[in-house]
Write an enzyme that holds these catalytic residues in place. Structure first.
Site, PDB file in Angstrom:
ATOM      1  N   HIS A   1       1.203  -1.437  -0.142  1.00  0.00           N
ATOM      2  CA  HIS A   1      -0.297  -0.261  -0.325  1.00  0.00           C
ATOM      3  C   HIS A   1       0.957   0.932   0.103  1.00  0.00           C
ATOM      4  CE1 HIS A   1      -2.783   2.736   1.031  1.00  0.00           C
ATOM      5  NE2 HIS A   1      -4.146   1.938   1.155  1.00  0.00           N
TER       6      HIS A   1
ATOM      7  N   ASP B   1      -7.640  -4.502  -0.447  1.00  0.00           N
ATOM      8  CA  ASP B   1      -8.164  -4.102  -2.107  1.00  0.00           C
ATOM      9  C   ASP B   1      -7.987  -5.336  -2.425  1.00  0.00           C
ATOM     10  OD1 ASP B   1      -8.545  -1.662  -2.514  1.00  0.00           O
ATOM     11  OD2 ASP B   1      -7.022  -0.861  -2.939  1.00  0.00           O
TER      12      ASP B   1
END
Length: 436
Positions: A315, A373
């Site tokens: 991330h 995600d």
């Protein structure tokens, strides 16, 4: 919220003869201090240069805080782990909008208020017919949200707190209806009206998957999973779409237009499309041989000269483990167990990648852990939500955060219309040579 001045100052010196200047430093309640550069141009004739605004605090906010190094996410001071465990989405909406969790009376009144606004204007069905059936749901949703200002003209004055309040409730209540309508339209199925006796997430699942020809019973495990997805995506500090909403609203445009701008920004694959990209990667790997080819795939990921990327891992903000991913991993395994999908080839492949990322030193040392995600895409696929709708689900969840950020900006006495500056590198002034 007033800025807290630090006892320290920043002194900026120049090597071009410009006199040094002293700039105030402000302290947040947590997080980095900020240097106030608002007087820089007037005193020196110079701007700062910060592509992507990665080192610039563009606002003063008390809604969400991220500590990427520690893997921490707070909504109004509450850790995301506690909210996702002990609260439902509408309770979190109340918190984000009003600053505190609701008591039982406030919760009941807020749920009733949202429930009264779940239906959309009947004319929106005719508006939908202008779209192609195969249009991407995000293009449809951008149009529908923007069009709400035409259907609800009584709540478009962004400078009227009462109108902003009703537009906020309308958007939170109607976004599930609009997303479900976009899905049903693409599928060629009749729209299903909201059932207000159901919870927020259960009502959305009803509008998505029910048909008039038979009863539809929502699965509580799947409802809770979807509710958790909504909570984890409700806000995330000053990201691209949130900054877009703030910038758009700073011009005085109506709240629906500002949120539509956020939806459009979220559509980008580098932002809201990440879970869609993670599923696309899994499909491609499955087509190439699935688990049998996972070793070759990982080798390509590790090869610097390869163009193969591992989607859904790592991330930009979280340098440690994404706290939302821990929660979503737990939910992912609950859903797969509930639906008996652990042996499904696609989900076995996903779990194979997860195992490697959590154990292989290459990924562990680089902190390339599965992110929210990766897991949310798997969960939504298992529930039956098509990949093309993933980003619309994200927009549905993020709407409350966008609205809260918009309200906070407009209530800030220091807010101004956004006007980023530039470093111009084009031609200097020159004269036109008339054509002969």
């Amino acid at each position: 919220m007033a800025l807290n001045a630090s006892e320290h100052k920043a002194t900026l010196t120049f090597s071009d003869g410009t006199a040094p200047i002293e700039l105030p430093i402000y302290k947040g309640s947590i997080g980095p201090d900020v240097i106030d550069i608002r007087a820089l141009y007037s005193r020196t004739g110079k701007f700062t240069y910060d592509p992507g605004f990665l080192s610039t605090a563009a606002c003063n906010s008390s809604i969400t805080f991220i500590d990427g190094d520690r893997g921490e996410l707070l909504y109004r001071g509450y850790p995301i782990e506690q909210l996702a465990t002990h609260c439902n989405f509408l309770e979190v909406c109340y918190l984000i909008l009003y600053g505190e969790l609701p008591d039982s009376k406030q919760r009941k009144e807020f749920v009733a208020l949202v429930s009264r606004h779940t239906m959309v204007h009947e004319q929106m069905q005719f508006f939908m017919r202008g779209f192609r059936r195969d249009a991407h749901p995000m293009s449809v949703l951008t149009g529908l949200v923007g069009a709400m200002s035409a259907f609800y003209p009584d709540s478009i004055n962004v400078h009227d707190p009462a109108q902003r309040e009703i537009s906020a409730i309308r958007m939170i209540a109607k976004m599930p209806t609009l997303v479900a309508m976009a899905y049903k339209y693409a599928m060629g199925q009749p729209y299903m009206y909201p059932r207000n006796e159901l919870s927020y997430a259960a009502n959305f699942m009803h509008m998505m998957f029910a048909t008039p020809c038979e009863d539809y019973h929502v699965n509580p495990v799947l409802v809770r999973a979807l509710d958790r997805i909504f909570i984890l995506h409700a806000d995330h500090e000053q990201n691209a779409s949130t900054s877009t909403v703030r910038l758009c609203a700073s011009s005085g445009t109506n709240p629906f237009a500002a949120i539509a701008a956020g939806v459009a920004c979220l559509w980008g694959p580098a932002h809201g499309g990440a879970n869609e990209a993670a599923l696309a990667m899994l499909y491609e790997l499955q087509a190439q041989g699935g688990l049998a080819k996972i070793g070759e795939f990982i080798a390509k990921v590790k090869d610097k000269n390869s163009n193969v990327r591992l989607m859904g891992f790592g991330h930009r903000v979280y340098k440690n483990y994404d706290p939302r991913a821990r929660l979503m991993r737990e939910t992912c395994h609950e859903v797969l167990s509930e639906l008996g999908l652990h042996e499904d080839p696609l989900f076995k492949l996903a779990m194979g990648l997860e195992k490697i990322a959590l154990e292989d030193d290459y990924f562990v040392s680089r902190k390339l852990y599965p992110n929210v995600d990766f897991y949310s895409g798997i969960v939504q696929k298992a529930i039956g939500i098509p990949v093309s709708l993933f980003t619309a689900i994200f927009a549905l969840a993020r709407t409350v955060g966008w609205i809260a950020q918009l309200n906070e900006m407009l209530a800030d006495p220091e807010y101004k219309i956004g006007r980023p500056r530039q470093l111009y590198s084009g031609h200097v002034k020159r004269d036109v040579t008339p054509a002969k």
